[in-house]
Design a protein around this motif. Structure first.
Motif, short mmCIF file in Angstrom:
data_model
loop_
_atom_site.label_atom_id
_atom_site.label_comp_id
_atom_site.label_asym_id
_atom_site.label_seq_id
_atom_site.Cartn_x
_atom_site.Cartn_y
_atom_site.Cartn_z
N THR A 109 48.66 95.63 42.55
CA THR A 109 48.08 94.33 42.88
C THR A 109 49.00 93.56 43.80
OG1 THR A 109 49.05 93.38 40.87
CG2 THR A 109 46.78 94.20 40.72
N ARG A 165 44.79 90.82 43.90
CA ARG A 165 43.79 91.78 44.36
C ARG A 165 44.26 93.19 44.00
NH1 ARG A 165 43.05 90.93 50.62
NH2 ARG A 165 45.34 91.11 50.45
N THR A 187 39.09 91.84 45.43
CA THR A 187 39.10 90.81 44.40
C THR A 187 38.18 91.28 43.29
OG1 THR A 187 37.19 89.61 45.30
CG2 THR A 187 39.39 89.02 46.16
N TRP A 234 41.86 96.39 49.62
CA TRP A 234 42.13 95.44 48.54
C TRP A 234 40.83 94.85 48.05
CZ3 TRP A 234 46.96 95.16 46.66
CH2 TRP A 234 48.02 95.56 47.49
N GLU A 292 34.61 90.99 44.51
CA GLU A 292 34.27 91.99 45.51
C GLU A 292 34.05 93.37 44.88
OE1 GLU A 292 36.72 90.13 49.35
OE2 GLU A 292 37.66 91.60 48.01
N ASP A 335 47.94 87.74 45.34
CA ASP A 335 46.68 87.09 45.01
C ASP A 335 45.92 87.83 43.90
OD1 ASP A 335 46.97 85.04 46.97
OD2 ASP A 335 46.37 86.49 48.51
#
Length: 331
Positions: free
Chosen positions: A192, A197, A284, A282, A287, A195
């Motif tokens: 990760t 992600r 989130t 990456w 997403e 942020d």
């Protein structure tokens, strides 16, 4: 999630290591009507239909049903002993052509007569269905059978080897050297960024849309944490700082132990190597959830530690298509 609940790590069988050197143990167990046999062929385990639709259970046969099919020279493996005292043996099933001379047994399936409901199932697909005892038996049987199949001869001199210590050692008939089953450690990591992600990659051999956590084998003389950093940098060009061990799971395809980690990325620019990994991105949480629901991303099966790492980061189960029988991943 409870990491002790990883599908292939739920073993509840006593491996009976202290009994492996007992003289004549396997011969006695093969004659024991209470003993049971787990069959392996081409990396698949023998199963039977379960009490629930589309569910299977590990097939465990009395030795008396197995001996007529495989013959007296079969290489038996002691898998363990259950709490009730039942001993479990493993057996790598030879190919059908080896039984063409056995009357009444079809060439295409040597166990079709003695076990008509038998089917051959990959652990990737059934690992979540099996009980803790059956998981321990199946993972051990698959791994041991693969090792025996690939080590019929001594790596030192090339002479034939014979099975000893209840299937846990092969001894060279020429120089007397002993050879033991191997386990190949591999790291698998949920990386990760600042942020939070998640980094997922797509291997060159996978069909479009399949993504998973990065993974790779540990090299000789390499600490696990360095293996995590090296693999991520080599495959996608991302630098990793802090590394935290999470859990492990046997992955007998044919002999891996997957060691799960979390890693914190120091950089976010992705440059795939184009050889092992052809895509990486990456995600989130929103997403990834959207991509899985839309079938744009296919995740590894729930048997794998990769899926557990992903859903641990996500905070719960992800709903959408998962890998199928053609999945070639080693995770």
């Amino acid at each position: 999630m409870e990491w002790s609940d990883l599908p292939l790590s739920r073993s509840a069988i006593d491996r009976a290591g202290v009994r492996r050197t007992e003289p004549g143990l396997l011969d006695r167990l093969v004659d024991d009507p209470q003993a049971r046999v787990v069959l392996v062929r081409r990396g698949l385990v023998a199963t039977v239909p379960g009490p629930v639709a589309d569910q299977v259970m590990l097939a465990v046969l009395p030795p008396a049903k197995v001996v007529p099919v495989v013959g007296p020279a079969a290489e038996w493996l002691l898998l363990g002993v259950a709490d009730d005292g039942t001993a479990y043996l493993g057996l790598h099933v030879p190919e059908p052509e080896a039984h063409a001379d056995l009357e009444g047994i079809p060439d295409e399936e040597p166990f079709a007569v003695v076990a008509p409901h038998l089917r051959w199932s990959p652990l990737r697909e059934i690992g979540t269905d099996l009980s803790p005892q059956d998981v321990g038996l199946a993972t051990t049987a698959v791994a041991l059978a693969a090792w025996h199949a690939s080590h019929p001869r001594c790596p030192r001199c090339g002479s034939a080897t014979v099975v000893e210590e209840s299937g846990w050692v092969r001894r060279c008939t020429q120089d007397g050297s002993l050879h033991y089953p191997r386990t190949d450690p591999a790291v698998i990591m949920a990386v990760t960024d600042v942020d939070d992600r998640l980094l997922l990659g797509h291997a060159a051999t996978w069909s479009p849309g399949r993504f998973s956590t990065l993974a790779g084998y540990v090299e000789p003389g390499e600490p696990l944490e360095q293996a995590v950093r090296r693999e991520v940098r080599e495959e996608v060009g991302v630098l990793v700082g802090d590394v935290e061990y999470v859990s492990s799971q046997p992955w007998p395809f044919p002999a891996s132990l997957m060691l799960g980690f979390r890693g914190r990325a120091l950089t976010t620019e992705v440059t795939v190597d184009g050889v092992e990994v052809t895509q990486a991105r990456w995600f989130t949480r929103r997403e990834l959830d959207d991509a899985v629901r839309a079938a744009e991303v296919v995740l590894p099966s729930r048997t794998s530690i990769a899926r557990a790492l992903i859903e641990d980061w996500f905070g719960g189960p992800l709903t959408g298509p998962v890998e199928g029988p053609g999945w070639s991943e080693g995770r």
